[in-house]
Design an enzyme around this catalytic site. Sequence first.
Site, PDB file in Angstrom:
ATOM      1  N   SER A 172      34.460  21.891 -56.150  1.00 39.04           N
ATOM      2  CA  SER A 172      33.869  23.183 -56.470  1.00 39.04           C
ATOM      3  C   SER A 172      34.969  24.205 -56.725  1.00 39.04           C
ATOM      4  O   SER A 172      36.018  23.854 -57.246  1.00 39.04           O
ATOM      5  CB  SER A 172      32.905  23.640 -55.379  1.00 39.04           C
ATOM      6  OG  SER A 172      32.032  24.615 -55.903  1.00 39.04           O
TER       7      SER A 172
ATOM      8  N   HIS B 238      42.000  25.801 -46.598  1.00 41.42           N
ATOM      9  CA  HIS B 238      42.842  26.303 -45.518  1.00 41.42           C
ATOM     10  C   HIS B 238      43.086  27.803 -45.682  1.00 41.42           C
ATOM     11  O   HIS B 238      43.048  28.327 -46.797  1.00 41.42           O
ATOM     12  CB  HIS B 238      44.175  25.548 -45.499  1.00 41.42           C
ATOM     13  CG  HIS B 238      44.026  24.102 -45.141  1.00 41.42           C
ATOM     14  ND1 HIS B 238      44.452  23.581 -43.926  1.00 41.42           N
ATOM     15  CD2 HIS B 238      43.470  23.054 -45.808  1.00 41.42           C
ATOM     16  CE1 HIS B 238      44.164  22.286 -43.881  1.00 41.42           C
ATOM     17  NE2 HIS B 238      43.572  21.945 -45.017  1.00 41.42           N
TER      18      HIS B 238
ATOM     19  N   ASP C 103      43.879  22.363 -52.887  1.00 37.60           N
ATOM     20  CA  ASP C 103      44.284  21.609 -54.073  1.00 37.60           C
ATOM     21  C   ASP C 103      43.378  22.070 -55.210  1.00 37.60           C
ATOM     22  O   ASP C 103      42.148  22.134 -55.039  1.00 37.60           O
ATOM     23  CB  ASP C 103      44.039  20.108 -53.877  1.00 37.60           C
ATOM     24  CG  ASP C 103      45.114  19.424 -53.051  1.00 37.60           C
ATOM     25  OD1 ASP C 103      45.925  20.114 -52.429  1.00 37.60           O
ATOM     26  OD2 ASP C 103      45.105  18.176 -53.031  1.00 37.60           O
TER      27      ASP C 103
END
Length: 269
Positions: A232, A139, A83
């Site tokens: 981050s 991921h 995201d």
Amino acid sequence: MASALQAKRRLSLLAGWAADRRVPGPLRAPLYRTYAALTGADPSEMRGRYRDYGSLGAFFVRRLQPGARVVEPDESLLPSPVDSVVQASSPVTEGAVVEAKGRTYPVRELLAGVGTDVELEGGHQFTLYLGPKDYLRIHAPLAADLVECVHVDGERYSVQPKVLERRRVLPINERVVCRLESERGPYFMVLVGAVIVGRIRVVGVPAGHRGAVSPPRRFERGEEFGRFEMGSTVVLVTPPGLLEPLPSPSTGDPVRMGQTLARLGGAAR
């Protein structure tokens, strides 16, 4: 400079210590609701209930309910590993890539010696900024073997977009540089720390690891790869021919983990 770096490290350690403190059960729901309201996080997506998260740090890296993120099913398309907001998307030109508007840096500085045998000129990079509201697990965007993972000591500057527009940050901040080998060739994911992000985790790799991963750690497409213990940045770097950018998403666009980021180019080798 050294004292400033030490101060940032102390702040990160303090933030980590505070995030790890156990929150009494009755305070968890109001605390986490407040955090969600302040950051824009969506608690309706989280797996379990507020009371299941014993600390604010555990809530930062909360897992999501099944189906909350769907990985692009078309395997000719590259899904986003996180995201994020697309901070930059640029080709590798004369060895440099874009960090933010009008600011570039040598991509080899970012990679800190990893992948010197891989030709990158004409390749591509995506800089993906994760904020405190985002799902903070990373991921694998492409099935591959993790063959090298290098923790690089560095600064702890903020990675917020407005900061990147003013100064060089990504190639000097603390980071973990990962080389992955896929059927289509090598690619790199660089997990960049920030002012209070001192804990970057890669699944199956000890914290602070520097060197080859032996035996290589296999990650399937969409499998959890790692996490930040606060917001981050991930920089995805690919050699020429591995992917073809699409008109969307472009700089400034939000993407969710699993959403299409680019089209894969060429044939699997």
